[in-house]
Design an enzyme around this catalytic site. Structure first.
Site, PDB file in Angstrom:
ATOM      1  N   GLY A 239       0.800  -1.216   0.000  1.00 48.02           N
ATOM      2  CA  GLY A 239       0.000   0.000   0.000  1.00 48.02           C
ATOM      3  C   GLY A 239       0.836   1.271   0.000  1.00 48.02           C
ATOM      4  CG  HIS A 240      -1.350   4.961   0.337  1.00 50.42           C
ATOM      5  ND1 HIS A 240      -2.392   5.809   0.072  1.00 50.42           N
ATOM      6  CD2 HIS A 240      -1.658   4.372   1.509  1.00 50.42           C
ATOM      7  CE1 HIS A 240      -3.273   5.738   1.042  1.00 50.42           C
ATOM      8  NE2 HIS A 240      -2.853   4.872   1.916  1.00 50.42           N
ATOM      9  CG  ASN A 241       2.652   7.442   2.088  1.00 50.41           C
ATOM     10  OD1 ASN A 241       1.560   7.641   1.561  1.00 50.41           O
ATOM     11  ND2 ASN A 241       3.651   8.325   2.042  1.00 50.41           N
TER      12      ASN A 241
END
Length: 358
Positions: A239-241
Site C-alpha cells: 500500500g501507499h507510503n
C-alpha cells in the site's frame, strides 16, 4: 553451452567422483533425469532416485554415502541446493541478450535511452523517462513520463512503471506488475467517496524483484519505498507510503496496508495480512495466513495465526479449535446439571420471619 564435471567441480570448489570428463548441457530433477543433464540430491528422501536416474552428473553433499552402486558422475559439494542455484545463475548469465529498439516500440522524443537497451514491439517509454544501459522492455511494458529505470533491468510483458516513479539497477518486474498506481485513498462524503489525489511516487532500489501481478502503490505524499534486494512474489499488494527495508521477502498474496514500516531480513509467508500505520521489527517471520494488527517491536520473532502470536501457543490453540463445538455442548449440559443441583431460594414475604428460639 556445455560443461564437464571437472569444470563444474572447479567452479563450485567441489570434488569429482567418477568420470571427470563427463559433459552436461541441461538441468533436470533427479527423478526425471536424462542423458546430458545435471541433477542434484539435497534431501535424503530423494536418495532412491540416484540409483536409477539417467542424469549424467549429480550434485551430492560431501557426506553422502551411497547404499548401492551409482551410475552418474558425482560432484561433491557442501550444499547441493545452493550450488545448483549458483550454476543456474551462471547458465542464465551466459544466454545472449537481445538489444535494439523495435520499429513498433514507442519512444517519446524527450526520453533518454541508454546503451544496449532492448525495446520490444509495443513497449512504450514516455516523455522525459530514462532507461538505463542494458535494460530490456518486453511487449507492452510501459514506462511513464519522467520515470526512471536503472541499468540491466528486465520489465516483462504488460508491466507498468507509472509517471515519476523510480526503479534501481538490476531489478526484475514480472508480467503484469505495477509500480506507482494510485494508493487507495478516499474520503467519505454524503454523496459517496471523494478521491484523494496521490501526489507521491514509488521507489524500488537496486536488485528488487516483483512477481507477476504484484503492485506497489505510489504514496499520497512522499514515497513508497522498497529498499535493495527485497523479493516480492506474485499477487502481492504493497500500500501507499509503505517502507520495506532491505533483504525482506514477501511471499504470494501478502497484503500490507498503508504507511506500515517493515524491517530488514523479514519473511512474510503466503497470504499474510498486515494492518496499516504499524512497524515490524527486523528479522520478523510471519507464518502463512498470519494477520498482524499491531506493532512487532522485538526483532527476530516468529509469529503465526490471527492475531499473530507465538507459534507454540498458536499450535496449542489450533489443536483445540476442532473440538470447540463438542466442548460448547458439554459446557451447556454441565451448566444445566449444576443449575439443577442448586436449591431455589425460598420466596420472601409475610410470615417468613421466625423469632429466635422458636
Amino acid at each position: 553451452m556445455e560443461f564437464t564435471a571437472q569444470q563444474i567441480a572447479d567452479y563450485l570448489h567441489g570434488t569429482v567422483e567418477g568420470n571427470a570428463a563427463q559433459t552436461v548441457h541441461t538441468f533436470a530433477k533427479i527423478e526425471e533425469g536424462v542423458a546430458g543433464a545435471l541433477s542434484f540430491l539435497a534431501d535424503s528422501k530423494y536418495e532412491p532416485h540416484i540409483y536409477h536416474t539417467s542424469s549424467s552428473v549429480v550434485l551430492v553433499p560431501t557426506s553422502f554415502q551411497p547404499a548401492q552402486p551409482v551410475v552418474p558422475t558425482l560432484v561433491r559439494v557442501e550444499d547441493p541446493r545452493e550450488a545448483l542455484g549458483r550454476l543456474l545463475m551462471l547458465a542464465e548469465s551466459m544466454k545472449p541478450k537481445r538489444t535494439g529498439i523495435d520499429p513498433l516500440a514507442y519512444v517519446a522524443p524527450t526520453a533518454k535511452i541508454g546503451k544496449d537497451v532492448y525495446l520490444a514491439p509495443f513497449s512504450a517509454v514516455g516523455d522525459g523517462a530514462v532507461i538505463g544501459d542494458g535494460t530490456a522492455l518486453h511487449p507492452h511494458a510501459t514506462v511513464g513520463a519522467n520515470a526512471k529505470v536503472g541499468a540491466d533491468c528486465i520489465l516483462y510483458a504488460n508491466c507498468t512503471v507509472y509517471h515519476d516513479c523510480r526503479v534501481g539497477d538490476r531489478c526484475i518486474l514480472h508480467a503484469g506488475s505495477v509500480v506507482g498506481a494510485d494508493g487507495f485513498g478516499f474520503a467519505p462524503s454524503a454523496d459517496g467517496y471523494e478521491k484523494i489525489p496521490q501526489i507521491g511516487i514509488a521507489i524500488l532500489e537496486d536488485d528488487v524483484e516483483l512477481g507477476a501481478n504484484a503492485c506497489v502503490d505510489r504514496a499520497t505524499m512522499g514515497a513508497t519505498i522498497i529498499h535493495s534486494d527485497v523479493k516480492i512474489d506474485n499477487l502481492v499488494q504493497v500500500g501507499h507510503n509503505v517502507e520495506v527495508q532491505s533483504h525482506t521477502v514477501l511471499c504470494a498474496q501478502v497484503g500490507i496496508a498503508g504507511s506500515t514500516k517493515v524491517g530488514e531480513w523479514c519473511t512474510f509467508a503466503g497470504q499474510v495480512g498486515v494492518a496499516g500505520h504499524i512497524a515490524v521489527a527486523d528479522h520478523t517471520t510471519l507464518g502463512a495466513q498470519a494477520g498482524l494488527p499491531g506493532n512487532v517491536r522485538k526483532p527476530g520473532q516468529t509469529l503465526m495465526g490471527y492475531p499473530a502470536i507465538d507459534p507454540k501457543l498458536w499450535s496449542r490453540a489450533s489443536a483445540v479449535f476442532k473440538t470447540l463445538p463438542e466442548m460448547a455442548t458439554e459446557l451447556r449440559e454441565l451448566k444445566k446439571k449444576v443449575n439443577s443441583l442448586t436449591p431455589n431460594p425460598s420466596p420472601k414475604g409475610e410470615g417468613d420471619f421466625v423469632s429466635e428460639g422458636k
